[in-house]
Write an enzyme that holds these catalytic residues in place. Sequence first.
Site, short mmCIF file in Angstrom:
data_model
loop_
_atom_site.label_atom_id
_atom_site.label_comp_id
_atom_site.label_asym_id
_atom_site.label_seq_id
_atom_site.Cartn_x
_atom_site.Cartn_y
_atom_site.Cartn_z
N VAL A 1 34.88 39.49 49.57
CA VAL A 1 33.60 39.88 48.95
C VAL A 1 32.67 38.70 48.68
CG1 VAL A 1 34.50 42.00 47.91
CG2 VAL A 1 34.57 39.86 46.58
N ASN B 1 35.04 46.51 43.36
CA ASN B 1 36.25 46.52 42.53
C ASN B 1 37.10 45.26 42.68
OD1 ASN B 1 38.67 47.99 41.20
ND2 ASN B 1 39.45 47.48 43.25
N TYR C 1 36.54 34.42 33.35
CA TYR C 1 36.64 35.86 33.64
C TYR C 1 35.66 36.62 32.75
CZ TYR C 1 38.95 40.42 34.40
OH TYR C 1 39.24 41.73 34.72
N THR D 1 48.60 47.33 36.82
CA THR D 1 48.27 47.31 38.25
C THR D 1 49.01 46.09 38.84
OG1 THR D 1 46.41 45.79 38.00
CG2 THR D 1 45.92 48.14 37.75
P1 NAI Z 1 44.61 44.90 41.98
O1 NAI Z 1 45.98 44.65 41.56
O2 NAI Z 1 44.31 46.05 42.85
O3 NAI Z 1 44.04 43.56 42.65
C1 NAI Z 1 42.72 43.38 43.04
C2 NAI Z 1 42.55 43.40 44.55
O4 NAI Z 1 41.40 42.58 44.86
C3 NAI Z 1 43.72 42.80 45.34
O5 NAI Z 1 44.12 43.72 46.35
C4 NAI Z 1 43.16 41.52 45.94
O6 NAI Z 1 43.69 41.21 47.21
C5 NAI Z 1 41.68 41.84 46.02
N1 NAI Z 1 40.84 40.65 46.09
C6 NAI Z 1 40.95 39.50 45.37
N2 NAI Z 1 40.01 38.62 45.75
C7 NAI Z 1 39.27 39.21 46.72
C8 NAI Z 1 38.16 38.83 47.51
N3 NAI Z 1 37.60 37.61 47.40
N4 NAI Z 1 37.67 39.71 48.40
C9 NAI Z 1 38.21 40.94 48.55
N5 NAI Z 1 39.28 41.37 47.84
C10 NAI Z 1 39.80 40.52 46.95
O7 NAI Z 1 43.69 44.84 40.69
P2 NAI Z 1 43.25 45.83 39.53
O8 NAI Z 1 43.92 45.44 38.28
O9 NAI Z 1 43.24 47.21 39.98
O10 NAI Z 1 41.76 45.29 39.36
C11 NAI Z 1 40.63 45.86 39.98
C12 NAI Z 1 39.41 45.38 39.22
O11 NAI Z 1 39.50 45.81 37.87
C13 NAI Z 1 39.26 43.85 39.18
O12 NAI Z 1 37.90 43.54 39.32
C14 NAI Z 1 39.76 43.50 37.78
O13 NAI Z 1 39.18 42.33 37.31
C15 NAI Z 1 39.30 44.72 36.99
N6 NAI Z 1 40.00 44.95 35.75
C16 NAI Z 1 41.35 45.13 35.70
C17 NAI Z 1 41.99 45.39 34.49
C18 NAI Z 1 43.46 45.63 34.39
O14 NAI Z 1 43.98 45.68 33.27
N7 NAI Z 1 44.17 45.80 35.48
C19 NAI Z 1 41.22 45.44 33.24
C20 NAI Z 1 39.80 45.27 33.41
C21 NAI Z 1 39.23 45.02 34.62
#
Ligand code: NAI
Length: 256
Positions: free
Chosen positions: A70, A96, A161, A196
Amino acid sequence: MRLEGKVALITGAAAGVQGELMGFGGAAAWLFAGEGAKLVLTDVNEDMGRRAEAQLREHGHDAVFARLDVTSEEDWEAAISLTMDTYGRLDILVNNAGTGGRLRLEDTTEETWDGQMDVHAKGAFLGMKRAIPEMRKSGGGSIINVSSIYGLVGSQTSTAYHAAKGAVRILTKSAAAQYAGENIRVNSIHPGFCRTPMTNASYQDPTHYDALLQRIPMGRVGQPQELAQGMLYLASDESSYVTGSELVIDGGVTAQ
Ligand code: NAI
């Protein structure tokens, strides 16, 4: 079929294999597909992304995977082209993709700072910049930017973050104000603590996990599917008058 006829591009959607722990993007992919959407799954993790794509197709859904970092405008251009070549339209964008980083301010290097701003703020910016022209052609669209409760309040760690997720929140409102007249809605979603692939390892530490649970009025962490339900609402026409808003899904953490 709340998304019938719509095409959705989801970033960071590789963790979308049934039977394994999913991320928000993967959970949203399955929920959206079940509601009739055609999908473009994207991620930097090509192996997992291709597995998710194959499984969705085995279940009869329309899904293609594209490797998309991204932070790269070139990658965005290619992924949007693939979307248009495959389906001819783009209705929903879920920004995301993300990475964590639990450092206090003085321990945060310039590299960490730039990395967080790039993946979250620049990633959402580039995605919107490239998606909006295509949404305009089909008369509108819905963009969902994944911020965090850490984009709303501070904490003891995760300095860069917090700053990056705060940027995503206000970037969302800027875009919402600019494109409301073209029926392109832009909202942010603010998850609390959820299990996650990104967080699971840190939840294995019982001291950290127990302290976390103490901060959550509902007394448990969230499931990715509970976040995906919020994304579905914002993606669907049920939220047709909602733009520039912040949907908090956090078990009550920021209520206190
Ligand atoms: P997830 O375990 O699905 O990981 C995030 C995904 O983003 C991974 O598959 C990774 O390969 C991908 N990624 C990382 N850098 C990237 C890049 N430069 N380009 C494309 N893809 C990339 O993560 P999750 O926990 O579902 O998080 C999704 C979103 O939610 C993130 O933005 C995270 O910061 C946010 N979030 C998560 C929380 C949580 O408790 N899990 C809480 C609040 C926000």
